[in-house]
Design a protein around this motif. Sequence first.
Motif, mmCIF file in Angstrom:
data_model
loop_
_atom_site.group_PDB
_atom_site.id
_atom_site.type_symbol
_atom_site.label_atom_id
_atom_site.label_comp_id
_atom_site.label_asym_id
_atom_site.label_seq_id
_atom_site.Cartn_x
_atom_site.Cartn_y
_atom_site.Cartn_z
ATOM 1 N N ALA A 15 0.833 -1.202 0.000
ATOM 2 C CA ALA A 15 0.000 0.000 0.000
ATOM 3 C C ALA A 15 0.868 1.253 0.000
ATOM 4 N N ARG A 72 -5.029 6.585 -0.989
ATOM 5 C CA ARG A 72 -4.729 5.714 0.151
ATOM 6 C C ARG A 72 -5.746 4.586 0.303
ATOM 7 N N ALA A 87 -5.100 2.055 -2.409
ATOM 8 C CA ALA A 87 -3.822 1.378 -2.162
ATOM 9 C C ALA A 87 -3.949 0.350 -1.042
ATOM 10 N N LEU A 88 -4.695 0.674 0.005
ATOM 11 C CA LEU A 88 -4.892 -0.283 1.099
ATOM 12 C C LEU A 88 -5.652 -1.506 0.619
ATOM 13 N N GLY A 97 -3.287 -3.549 -1.381
ATOM 14 C CA GLY A 97 -2.304 -4.211 -0.529
ATOM 15 C C GLY A 97 -2.853 -5.467 0.117
ATOM 16 N N ALA A 135 -11.342 0.203 2.865
ATOM 17 C CA ALA A 135 -11.186 1.229 1.834
ATOM 18 C C ALA A 135 -12.413 2.125 1.774
#
Length: 587
Positions: free
Chosen positions: A328, A338, A341-342, A345, A398
């Motif tokens: 992430a 973010r 990306a989380l 990840g 998210a």
Amino acid sequence: MTEHATTLPHLRETLVFLALAGLLIPLLQRLRVHAVLGFLVVGAALGPFGLGAFAQQAPWIGWFTIPREEGALALAEVGVLFLMFAIGLDLSVGRMWAMRRWVFGAGTAQVVVCSLAVGLVAWLFGNPPQTAVMLGLVLSFSSTAIVIQLLASQRQLGTQLGRATFSVLLFQDLAVVPVMILAQALGKGTDALLPALGLSLLKAVAAIVIIYGVGSRVVRPVFRQMASGRQPDVLMALTVLCALGIASLTQLAGLSMALGALLAGLVLAETEYRHEIEVMIEPFRQLLMGLFFLSVGMNIDLMAIVRDPVWLPLSVLGLFAIKALLTAGVLVLHGLPRATALEAGLMLGQGGEFAFIVIGVALASGLLPDPTARFMMLVVGLSMMITPLAASLGRTLAGRLSARGQAAVADAMPDLPSLQDHVVIAGFGRVGRLVAEILEQRQIPWAALDNDAAAAGEHHRRGLPVFVGDAGRAELLKALRVQSASAAVLTMDDAPAALRAVRAIRAAAPDLPILARARDEAHAGALIEAGATTVIPETLEAGLQLAGAVTEHCGIPREAVQVLLDQQRALRMAAIPVPSHAALPRD
């Protein structure tokens, strides 16, 4: 009986697998269970560490289980070859070059950072340096098959999440080759590491250049000459010959057959027969994918969790935690929001199918001791099993993080009191930009929202009223003064996002006209039910335009063609099925 058993080795194991595939795949689809997860669980249940362990006490159990590891390994070898071939067929030089920033930027950073972190943990737990290096590299890979199937089932392959995730997976697929070479070189000892690694790399580069260079020049004319009649049997025979032939050549060069199968896929991916081969092998591809994961499951000892109830679960959770956070972070540094990306990840937090291949090479070369190799296979297998749960957790986190971020964006968004009778555009891709250009030509004010932070930021720096955000968030709609707008246009191709946006806009402005782009007529019905005023199904419009062009070429006057198209459009739109609330797709 002995003659038949010698002629067809592992016949019983093959029959068991085919019976499981024929019964399991439809059952999993009916129960909406992820196919990979189902194959892993069934493989573990019926393999040598599951019910197959009782075959000696009750011989009848052996008729529907695979009690010997040799049978599972034989199936796995075939599955690995065709899995690598299918991955190679998906790759192409042009495709990798088009995504080079994400593939070689984010992909390289993810593998390097995760390898260093996992390798450091392995070294701190007492593993020798070369073993720690190999474990770090192996566990940095994720499961291409599982992640791609998850993205496809959620229709997210074309989204920002899908593109970023696929880029990382693509680099990991490419990194398997040097990692396998490194595993073979490390197995020869640290004293001879550099000479062995240099020789292996030289042999690999020479083999790849010769096979790819010569193969791309030989395979295309051979296929043109022999498969010109488009006979499916000839094309299938040539495809299998190419895959197994090149795999045999790499084995003769001292490299793995899996590398050869990957190169065979790459060679065929550059020919005009690529798409025909993809369609032809698709049923076999799914079957062989199941074969691979079934064989992987057969090597997972679920009772090990009972014997080691602490370190094994902690290792799986630790792997997810390390990879998810570091991946992430890498994606955020490359411009991904973010929240997205989380989610990416956590989706990439598991070990991958290539870990079994590389661990097998490391075990054969003496780099990994047998207990360590088995423990790592268990960690990878269990992490793959819980990937659907991790992906669901990622979507939830998210969503919450995105909600906080959207509220912050709305607070930071400049006041737009001058906006009046404007058009709100949700989604600023190619369609959204075209709508904005036409509005500007007619001097109609507009403001747009887009989830792609990098693209929206670039448009904003050019002075365009484009802001980062989700049109399904009430705070952002309020900041864009949707209550004072003259219309809202939804151009995104993400069906759940479009439904959320329609509902949010309708709640904020009950009388506002909402015009939405729809995938097809079913999606159009769901948007109308959610509150859209007008929907434009892409498939319907494309079909009408083609029909109009054909009838005009057949001599029908353009005016009559237009009347006919308008009539058909009205009939089709009137016949669009509007689902009940219970049948609407969920967000």
